[in-house]
Design an enzyme around this catalytic site. Sequence first.
Site, PDB file in Angstrom:
ATOM      1  N   THR A 150       0.893  -1.173   0.000  1.00 47.32           N
ATOM      2  CA  THR A 150       0.000   0.000   0.000  1.00 47.32           C
ATOM      3  C   THR A 150       0.917   1.204   0.000  1.00 47.32           C
ATOM      4  OG1 THR A 150      -1.906  -0.978   1.144  1.00 47.32           O
ATOM      5  CG2 THR A 150      -1.532   1.318   1.582  1.00 47.32           C
ATOM      6  N   THR A 207      -0.774   0.217   6.629  1.00 41.28           N
ATOM      7  CA  THR A 207      -0.516  -0.840   5.649  1.00 41.28           C
ATOM      8  C   THR A 207      -0.490  -2.180   6.372  1.00 41.28           C
ATOM      9  OG1 THR A 207       1.091  -1.821   4.124  1.00 41.28           O
ATOM     10  CG2 THR A 207       1.978  -0.343   5.806  1.00 41.28           C
ATOM     11  N   GLY A 208      -1.093  -3.190   5.765  1.00 40.35           N
ATOM     12  CA  GLY A 208      -1.152  -4.503   6.393  1.00 40.35           C
ATOM     13  C   GLY A 208      -2.496  -5.130   6.098  1.00 40.35           C
ATOM     14  N   ARG A 248     -13.490  -7.218  -3.242  1.00 50.24           N
ATOM     15  CA  ARG A 248     -13.073  -6.980  -1.852  1.00 50.24           C
ATOM     16  C   ARG A 248     -12.568  -5.529  -1.675  1.00 50.24           C
ATOM     17  NH1 ARG A 248      -7.855  -5.472   0.530  1.00 50.24           N
ATOM     18  NH2 ARG A 248      -7.774  -6.342   2.611  1.00 50.24           N
ATOM     19  N   VAL A 249     -13.021  -4.900  -0.627  1.00 46.90           N
ATOM     20  CA  VAL A 249     -12.524  -3.568  -0.278  1.00 46.90           C
ATOM     21  C   VAL A 249     -11.744  -3.692   1.024  1.00 46.90           C
ATOM     22  CG1 VAL A 249     -13.165  -1.211   0.345  1.00 46.90           C
ATOM     23  CG2 VAL A 249     -14.491  -2.439  -1.382  1.00 46.90           C
ATOM     24  N   GLY A 250     -10.541  -3.132   1.045  1.00 50.22           N
ATOM     25  CA  GLY A 250      -9.705  -3.215   2.242  1.00 50.22           C
ATOM     26  C   GLY A 250      -9.897  -2.017   3.151  1.00 50.22           C
ATOM     27  N   ASP A 251      -8.908  -1.800   4.006  1.00 44.77           N
ATOM     28  CA  ASP A 251      -8.989  -0.717   4.989  1.00 44.77           C
ATOM     29  C   ASP A 251      -8.592   0.643   4.419  1.00 44.77           C
ATOM     30  OD1 ASP A 251      -6.346  -1.853   4.725  1.00 44.77           O
ATOM     31  OD2 ASP A 251      -5.747  -0.450   6.283  1.00 44.77           O
ATOM     32  N   GLY A 270      -5.841  -5.624   5.720  1.00 44.08           N
ATOM     33  CA  GLY A 270      -6.854  -4.604   5.911  1.00 44.08           C
ATOM     34  C   GLY A 270      -8.025  -5.011   6.770  1.00 44.08           C
TER      35      GLY A 270
HETATM   36  N1  ASP Z   1      -3.990  -2.592   3.713  1.00 40.35           N
HETATM   37  C1  ASP Z   1      -4.057  -3.077   2.365  1.00 40.35           C
HETATM   38  C2  ASP Z   1      -5.355  -3.799   2.171  1.00 40.35           C
HETATM   39  O1  ASP Z   1      -5.713  -4.612   2.999  1.00 40.35           O
HETATM   40  C3  ASP Z   1      -2.953  -3.971   1.963  1.00 40.35           C
HETATM   41  C4  ASP Z   1      -1.604  -3.691   2.552  1.00 40.35           C
HETATM   42  O2  ASP Z   1      -1.319  -2.609   2.996  1.00 40.35           O
HETATM   43  O3  ASP Z   1      -0.777  -4.587   2.567  1.00 40.35           O
HETATM   44  O4  ASP Z   1      -5.983  -3.594   1.174  1.00 40.35           O
END
Ligand code: ASP
Length: 314
Positions: free
Chosen positions: A174, A225-226, A202-205, A228
Amino acid sequence: MTKIALAIHGGCGVMPENSMTPEEWEGARHDLAAALRAGYAVLKAGGPALDAVEAAVVVMEDSAHFNAGHGAALNEHGIHELDASIMDGATLEAGAIGTSRAIRNPVKAARALMEDGSAVFLVADAADRFAEAKGLAVEPQSYFTTQKRVEALAAMKTHAAAGTEGTENEKHGTVGAVALDAAGHLAAATSTGGYNNKPDGRVGDSPVIGAGTYARDGVCAVSGTGKGEYFIRYVVGHEIASRVAYLKQDLATAADGVVNHDLAPHHIGAGLVAVGAEGEIAAPYNTPGMFRGWVTPDGKAFVATHETIYEVTL
Ligand code: ASP
């Protein structure tokens, strides 16, 4: 003029040294520095934090090194679906885009939506149509595709077929930025392709205000980031702001508590950048590396991928 500060990230993950060539690592650091310069130029000229975070994120969306815009992850059907958001700490106005298949710079569309004011969150075709109507660039899917992401998707499919786990590095990434401007205003922006082999739709954070992106003047701005799904459940950005505002924790303690304590039992890759009302910066991550960079209120700029921190000129 009050202090100004800027911090950016380009995603966290396992990031083994041999997963990229020395030239690619160097290229990623180069693009992080370019993103810092773009954002800092705005702040140095007395411009708004909102413009600074947008400018920094655009540079990383345009870079093939990060999972956003050009170089974004592919979903289970081999399609790019892009998420982004931006938030103004001064007004709490925000704009968010989910599952865009065409917007070249999703953060620009998020900003345009925030300014348009007709909605906070638009998704899918409607988001793409909105961006086009605002005169923003749209692209064919091929614009977003890089060989690295095609290979990562194939690797994830192989893991899925074999019932094994992919590395965080194969999965994630991200980009994001947080800033404090000379008027004392905070802003945050985040943009992502999500993760490789993610479910269709899919929608993330990253576009969820309060989870992957949050800014509130006098408190802090956060971009995460991570994985979500966990950032959404823990409402990470807002949680950190709440600890600062109500528990009176310092920013580093609040950010570290969420990343390294609350999220720890879930064994997910997680990281974030945050900037506080006085320009203090926190950039915790629980993986071996995170693409990151920051400019402190005294004007010193740094970029890093792993432990080694490189000072760069602005
Ligand atoms: N946070 C992002 C998501 O889940 C992915 C990421 O940052 O690794 O869409």
